[in-house]
Every structure is written in C-alpha cells, then in structure tokens.
Design a protein around this motif. Structure first.
Motif, PDB file in Angstrom:
ATOM      1  N   TRP A 239       2.151 -10.211 -19.396  1.00 41.18           N
ATOM      2  CA  TRP A 239       3.478 -10.816 -19.546  1.00 41.18           C
ATOM      3  C   TRP A 239       4.188 -10.858 -18.205  1.00 41.18           C
ATOM      4  O   TRP A 239       3.931 -10.026 -17.320  1.00 41.18           O
ATOM      5  CB  TRP A 239       4.325 -10.021 -20.544  1.00 41.18           C
ATOM      6  CG  TRP A 239       3.835 -10.186 -21.944  1.00 41.18           C
ATOM      7  CD1 TRP A 239       2.859  -9.464 -22.564  1.00 41.18           C
ATOM      8  CD2 TRP A 239       4.289 -11.159 -22.896  1.00 41.18           C
ATOM      9  NE1 TRP A 239       2.670  -9.924 -23.840  1.00 41.18           N
ATOM     10  CE2 TRP A 239       3.540 -10.962 -24.073  1.00 41.18           C
ATOM     11  CE3 TRP A 239       5.247 -12.167 -22.874  1.00 41.18           C
ATOM     12  CZ2 TRP A 239       3.718 -11.743 -25.215  1.00 41.18           C
ATOM     13  CZ3 TRP A 239       5.425 -12.945 -24.004  1.00 41.18           C
ATOM     14  CH2 TRP A 239       4.669 -12.730 -25.163  1.00 41.18           C
TER      15      TRP A 239
ATOM     16  N   ARG B 298       6.926  -2.509 -20.823  1.00 46.56           N
ATOM     17  CA  ARG B 298       6.670  -3.123 -22.130  1.00 46.56           C
ATOM     18  C   ARG B 298       6.659  -2.058 -23.209  1.00 46.56           C
ATOM     19  O   ARG B 298       6.332  -0.897 -22.943  1.00 46.56           O
ATOM     20  CB  ARG B 298       5.340  -3.877 -22.107  1.00 46.56           C
ATOM     21  CG  ARG B 298       4.134  -2.996 -21.825  1.00 46.56           C
ATOM     22  CD  ARG B 298       2.903  -3.820 -21.476  1.00 46.56           C
ATOM     23  NE  ARG B 298       2.482  -4.654 -22.588  1.00 46.56           N
ATOM     24  CZ  ARG B 298       1.646  -5.677 -22.461  1.00 46.56           C
ATOM     25  NH1 ARG B 298       1.165  -6.010 -21.273  1.00 46.56           N
ATOM     26  NH2 ARG B 298       1.277  -6.368 -23.521  1.00 46.56           N
TER      27      ARG B 298
ATOM     28  N   VAL C 239       9.210  -6.934 -23.864  1.00 41.93           N
ATOM     29  CA  VAL C 239       9.045  -6.704 -22.429  1.00 41.93           C
ATOM     30  C   VAL C 239      10.436  -6.526 -21.826  1.00 41.93           C
ATOM     31  O   VAL C 239      11.375  -7.245 -22.217  1.00 41.93           O
ATOM     32  CB  VAL C 239       8.342  -7.891 -21.744  1.00 41.93           C
ATOM     33  CG1 VAL C 239       8.119  -7.595 -20.269  1.00 41.93           C
ATOM     34  CG2 VAL C 239       7.026  -8.196 -22.420  1.00 41.93           C
TER      35      VAL C 239
END
Length: 117
Positions: free
Chosen positions: A34, A71, A78
């Motif tokens: 991410w 996260r 996140v």
C-alpha cells in the motif's frame, strides 16, 4: 472494486502533526502493498510512502524522517503519521494498493492537508 476512504486531514501550523487514515473495503488487504500519494494544486500525484505486505517501508526523500507509514491488517487500514509539517506538504493525500509499484484501484476522494500559519 475496493472502496478507499481517506480521513484525518485538516489545517495545521508549520511544525505540527497529523495522522491520516485510509480504510479499504474488500478482502486480502494484508496480502498487498500500500502507498500514500499526494497531489498539490497544479502538480502531479506523487507517491510519498509505501508499505509492503512484510511491513517494509520506503519514503520519498522529501518526507524521510518526518512521515511514518503503518498498517493495521485487522482493520484494513493504512496510516500516515506526519510530523514537523511544512507548507510544502500542503496537498490532497490519497492511498492506494500498489501493484508492480503502480496504483491499482480507482482513487478515493482523498483528504486535504493544509500547512499554514
């Protein structure tokens, strides 16, 4: 299609801190890498921080030492902790899943961060 909802932005003075959150719907959140991006007016959208599925992280030079990405796989979320904020950090911040280093999902609405005295 996964929905991405960013939150936590606001107006902060130089030197201040903010914590951004990005909640993602869908499955398999923990398997993916991410990233947090930002886009200032008139500029392109740039990646500023990324976190891999093994929790390894990378940062753009402009935010290294000031921003921390993390996260919570149990919450499909996140985070971006931003400290010592500067006026040049002013932008709309977005998150996205990364695939081969590129954003994968449709973008959310982002969250606006304004750093000003």
């Amino acid at each position: 299609q996964v929905q991405l909802v960013e939150s936590g932005g606001g107006l902060v003075q130089p030197g201040g801190s903010l914590r951004l959150s990005c909640a993602a719907s869908g499955r398999f959140f923990s398997l993916h890498n991410w990233g947090w991006y930002r886009q200032a007016p008139g500029n392109q959208r740039d990646l500023v921080a990324r976190i891999r599925n093994d929790d390894g992280t990378n940062y753009a030079d402009s935010v290294t030492g000031r921003f921390t990405i993390s996260r919570d796989n149990a919450k499909n979320t996140v985070y971006l902790q931003m400290n010592d904020l500067k006026p040049e950090d002013t932008a709309v911040y977005y998150c996205n899943r990364l695939s081969a280093g590129r954003p994968f999902w449709d973008w959310g609405k982002g969250t606006l961060v304004t750093v000003s005295s």
